[in-house]
Design a protein around this motif. Structure first.
Motif, PDB file in Angstrom:
ATOM      1  N   ALA A 175      -0.066  10.974   8.498  1.00 37.94           N
ATOM      2  CA  ALA A 175       1.317  10.488   8.547  1.00 37.94           C
ATOM      3  C   ALA A 175       1.581   9.723   9.838  1.00 37.94           C
ATOM      4  CB  ALA A 175       2.281  11.661   8.413  1.00 37.94           C
ATOM      5  N   GLN A 176       1.126  10.264  10.960  1.00 34.69           N
ATOM      6  CA  GLN A 176       1.351   9.618  12.247  1.00 34.69           C
ATOM      7  C   GLN A 176       0.571   8.305  12.346  1.00 34.69           C
ATOM      8  OE1 GLN A 176       3.500  10.393  14.638  1.00 34.69           O
ATOM      9  NE2 GLN A 176       2.856   8.586  15.818  1.00 34.69           N
ATOM     10  N   LEU A 216       2.735   9.215   1.680  1.00 38.39           N
ATOM     11  CA  LEU A 216       3.454  10.265   0.967  1.00 38.39           C
ATOM     12  C   LEU A 216       2.586  11.511   0.925  1.00 38.39           C
ATOM     13  CD1 LEU A 216       5.920  11.129  -0.725  1.00 38.39           C
ATOM     14  CD2 LEU A 216       4.676  10.342  -2.753  1.00 38.39           C
ATOM     15  N   SER A 217       3.120  12.604   1.407  1.00 36.52           N
ATOM     16  CA  SER A 217       2.374  13.859   1.409  1.00 36.52           C
ATOM     17  C   SER A 217       2.311  14.445   0.006  1.00 36.52           C
ATOM     18  CB  SER A 217       3.030  14.864   2.359  1.00 36.52           C
ATOM     19  OG  SER A 217       2.461  16.149   2.190  1.00 36.52           O
ATOM     20  N   LEU A 232       0.823  -1.210   0.000  1.00 38.62           N
ATOM     21  CA  LEU A 232       0.000   0.000   0.000  1.00 38.62           C
ATOM     22  C   LEU A 232       0.856   1.258   0.000  1.00 38.62           C
ATOM     23  CD1 LEU A 232      -2.840  -0.829   2.564  1.00 38.62           C
ATOM     24  CD2 LEU A 232      -3.131  -0.395   0.112  1.00 38.62           C
ATOM     25  N   LEU A 233       0.433   2.242  -0.759  1.00 36.51           N
ATOM     26  CA  LEU A 233       0.997   3.585  -0.713  1.00 36.51           C
ATOM     27  C   LEU A 233      -0.166   4.573  -0.652  1.00 36.51           C
ATOM     28  CD1 LEU A 233       3.212   5.726  -0.929  1.00 36.51           C
ATOM     29  CD2 LEU A 233       3.060   5.514  -3.430  1.00 36.51           C
ATOM     30  N   VAL A 234      -0.304   5.249   0.461  1.00 36.64           N
ATOM     31  CA  VAL A 234      -1.388   6.218   0.640  1.00 36.64           C
ATOM     32  C   VAL A 234      -0.843   7.617   0.376  1.00 36.64           C
ATOM     33  CG1 VAL A 234      -3.069   7.193   2.245  1.00 36.64           C
ATOM     34  CG2 VAL A 234      -2.528   4.747   2.328  1.00 36.64           C
ATOM     35  N   LEU A 235      -1.440   8.308  -0.572  1.00 40.44           N
ATOM     36  CA  LEU A 235      -1.068   9.689  -0.871  1.00 40.44           C
ATOM     37  C   LEU A 235      -1.962  10.633  -0.075  1.00 40.44           C
ATOM     38  CD1 LEU A 235      -0.572   9.610  -4.754  1.00 40.44           C
ATOM     39  CD2 LEU A 235       1.075   9.134  -2.946  1.00 40.44           C
ATOM     40  N   GLY A 236      -1.362  11.656   0.493  1.00 39.95           N
ATOM     41  CA  GLY A 236      -2.135  12.633   1.247  1.00 39.95           C
ATOM     42  C   GLY A 236      -2.995  13.507   0.352  1.00 39.95           C
ATOM     43  N   SER A 237      -3.827  14.310   0.971  1.00 38.52           N
ATOM     44  CA  SER A 237      -4.771  15.157   0.243  1.00 38.52           C
ATOM     45  C   SER A 237      -4.042  16.170  -0.635  1.00 38.52           C
ATOM     46  CB  SER A 237      -5.672  15.886   1.234  1.00 38.52           C
ATOM     47  OG  SER A 237      -6.539  16.773   0.563  1.00 38.52           O
TER      48      SER A 237
END
Length: 661
Positions: free
Chosen positions: A586-587, A597-598, A539-544
């Motif tokens: 992130a936390q 990733l922001s 998984l790779l979650v991209l921030g808003s």
């Protein structure tokens, strides 16, 4: 018709709260009822005038409309001309285009219908509309077109028919207003058929005063008590109503009946009448029409120019300036044109001047709207930014915008001998897809997509129930649509093996706002469901993405028009909550051992967020084509940020590399 000074005082009681309400002052949270007071007064005066003339067999439609033109339009023409000049220099093309559309509607007597289709009266964006207030003028104008002829017809049938006709119109119009309010439609606010009953209440007052002795039979003490009751009803409305109060329906009976009680039972010799006949109130009442015309443009233009710098001190000064300009307009435009300029009865001159100016303004407004606000005024670089609005790369059929399911044979075409990745999310993920797909293909990766407008990618029953019961944004309409794609996501997960799953959404939209503490709860339900379907190490979650208060190209062009730097980074017009959300996500994801990733980091630094980039053709363009969705240039920026932040494809590397950014 005998002059009643207390009526002008009543006008002052209407205009003062209207002006300060639009200024944003909470002590007059129901100040918009000033318009209701004006409606009742107008219905009373017009009916009294026509009915008296009909009774004396001296009514002339030509003279009636001549008086209306001389009363209303000289000041309106002048204010419209001034607004057009200011708008030319202040507005960027999209706003100027809207302004011309609004201007055209004013002089085709349809602004109430226009705003009904385009603008909610209490929407924040309406505060920037310089001509929004003309909706009420149009309602009165439409009333003037229809009512005199109905009254003439009823009068020919006898006085009883007049009474029955007026009473019937009140009942029918009021019922229509209540009916439209049940559907929470702005039609009840804007349109004549739902507002007519307020004017007709004034008409009923005129009939009671002229055609009966009922009012005269009531004792002086009772009259005075009833008048003061009316005054208290108006004050109650002004103080305790707010933008959540249903208008116009049963609640509106409070200020309208209050106005009717003052008209019927007050006079310049009783206590309330003496108060309303005070010189200052009468003077303000005389200025009320011109003040009403000026206040909204002053406030709207200032809010537009000052942006976040606009505050109550500025609003207060502008409210006072509205009365000053109202006096100037009344003294040098209203009075001369009403009583002197046209001469005593030169009807042809009045009608010719009115028709000529109206046609010229309509043609001018129509031309300006057709020319889209004249974007050729902009420099070439800024013009290319302006043209970014709404221009986005198509993302094939795997971004679903209506209820339906995905064609999995097209959307999940994994390739043998390639690394296979999947991007899931909503329209924000879809706007990243084209550029990311091109770059990954260069590195022997295949990218598939399952994205759905305003929907989370993976849906559980637990999430849907929480979403439906607590989310304030899309609970009514979006939840049922999201259910339709649940099976597609399920099949995608079961039938395909992905090396990488990228997640990107407009998180705050469908999880509530972080500040009210609903976001963490929704996030827990959502991310737990994602983990149930995919291995965490894939998984790779991209921030808003950065979220702007308006379309980013419009904000940039606005800065250019106002002489400000538009090329550098800026926080102006950027919502702060996405940065707060980044920290939280992130936390949380670090604790879950999921890569985060922001997206904000791709665009923003301590100096601000970059707003412009270079398109494939070499033109300067905005990084988003609306409030957040990435343009091709914006997609390229985020794509490079993603590629450079993870070691996907170095020879011999099979695993993703952990990082913390």
């Amino acid at each position: 018709m005998q002059y009643r000074s207390e009526i002008d005082g009543l006008r002052a009681l209407a205009i003062i709260p209207v002006v300060f309400f639009h200024g944003g002052f909470s002590f007059v949270s129901g100040g918009f009822v000033g318009v209701d007071i004006f409606f009742v007064i107008s219905g009373y005066l017009i009916t009294l005038l026509i009915y008296n003339d009909l009774s004396s067999n001296s009514f002339s439609p030509k003279r009636f409309y001549e008086r209306r033109i001389k009363r209303l339009f000289p000041a309106l023409f002048f204010v419209a001309a001034c607004c057009s000049i200011v708008a030319w220099f202040l507005y960027q093309p999209y706003d100027l285009e809207d302004f011309y559309g609004n201007l055209t509607s004013v002089f085709t007597f349809s602004s109430n219908v226009h705003f009904y289709h385009h603008s909610g009266y209490f929407d924040p964006s309406s505060e920037l509309n310089a001509l929004l207030h003309t909706w009420s003028l149009t309602v009165e104008e439409q009333f003037y077109f229809v009512f005199p002829w109905l009254l003439i017809l009823a009068f020919k049938m006898g006085r009883k028919a007049v009474w029955i006709g007026v009473a019937s119109l009140i009942i029918v119009s009021f019922c229509l207003a209540e009916w439209r309010l049940q559907g929470k439609s702005m039609a009840a606010f804007y349109l004549l058929y739902a507002r007519g009953w307020e004017l007709m209440i004034g008409s009923f007052c005129a009939l009671l005063i002229t055609d009966t002795t009922l009012v005269d039979k009531i004792s002086k003490v009772y009259k005075e008590c009833l008048a003061w009751l009316g005054f208290l009803l108006i004050l109650y409305s002004i103080i305790f109503f707010n933008d959540a109060t249903p208008t116009a329906g049963s609640y509106t009976l409070i200020p309208t009946i209050g106005t009717a009680l003052i008209i019927l039972f007050s006079n310049s010799k009783d206590s309330l009448g003496k108060l309303l006949s005070h010189r200052l109130l009468v003077f303000i009442g005389l200025l009320s029409y011109s003040t009403y015309l000026w206040h909204q443009p002053l406030l709207a233009f200032s809010r537009y120019y000052l942006g976040e710098s606009f505050d109550l001190s500025v609003a207060g000064a502008l409210c006072l300036l509205s009365f000053i300009l109202g006096y100037i307009s009344w003294r040098f435009i209203e009075k001369p044109f009403r009583y002197g300029f046209f001469g005593g009865s030169r009807q042809r001159r009045v009608y010719t001047t009115f028709a000529t100016l109206s046609v010229c303004i309509v043609l001018f407004g129509s031309y300006g709207k057709n020319e889209r606000g004249f974007p050729e005024r902009l420099d070439s670089d800024v013009r290319s930014i302006y043209q970014t609005v709404g221009h986005y790369e198509q993302v094939e059929t795997c971004f679903v915008t209506v209820a339906g399911t995905f064609d999995l044979s097209k959307c999940l075409a994994n390739k043998v001998g390639h690394k296979n990745a999947l991007i899931i999310g909503d329209s924000h993920a879809a706007s990243l897809f084209p550029s990311l797909k091109r770059e990954l293909e260069k590195k022997n990766w295949n990218l598939s997509m399952l994205t759905y407008a305003r929907c989370v990618p993976i849906i559980s029953e637990k999430y849907l129930q929480k979403f439906k019961s607590e989310s304030r944004f899309f609970s009514k309409h979006i939840t049922p649509r999201c259910k339709t794609v649940k099976e597609s996501f399920k099949k995608a997960v079961e039938s395909n093996d992905f090396d990488l799953v990228i997640v990107l959404n407009h998180y705050n939209n469908w999880m509530g706002t972080y500040e009210d503490h609903s976001f963490p709860e929704f996030w827990d339900v959502y991310i737990d469901t994602v983990v149930e379907h995919f291995e965490t190490d894939k998984l790779l979650v991209l921030g808003s993405l950065p979220i702007w208060v308006d379309d980013l190209p419009k904000l940039i062009v606005k800065d250019y028009v106002q002489g400000e730097d538009f090329s550098g980074p800026s926080f102006t017009g950027l919502f702060d909550k996405e940065r707060t959300l980044d920290t939280f996500m992130a936390q949380d994801l670090k604790e879950r051992n999921i890569r985060f990733l922001s997206s904000m980091a791709a665009f923003c630094s301590q100096e601000g967020c970059q707003r412009t980039g270079t398109s494939e053709s070499g033109e300067t363009t905005a990084l988003a084509y609306d409030y957040a969705h990435l343009s091709s240039a914006g997609s390229n920026v985020l794509t490079q940020h993603v590629i450079s932040s993870i070691n996907l494809l170095l020879p011999g590397k099979e695993d993703l590399v952990n990082y913390s950014k």
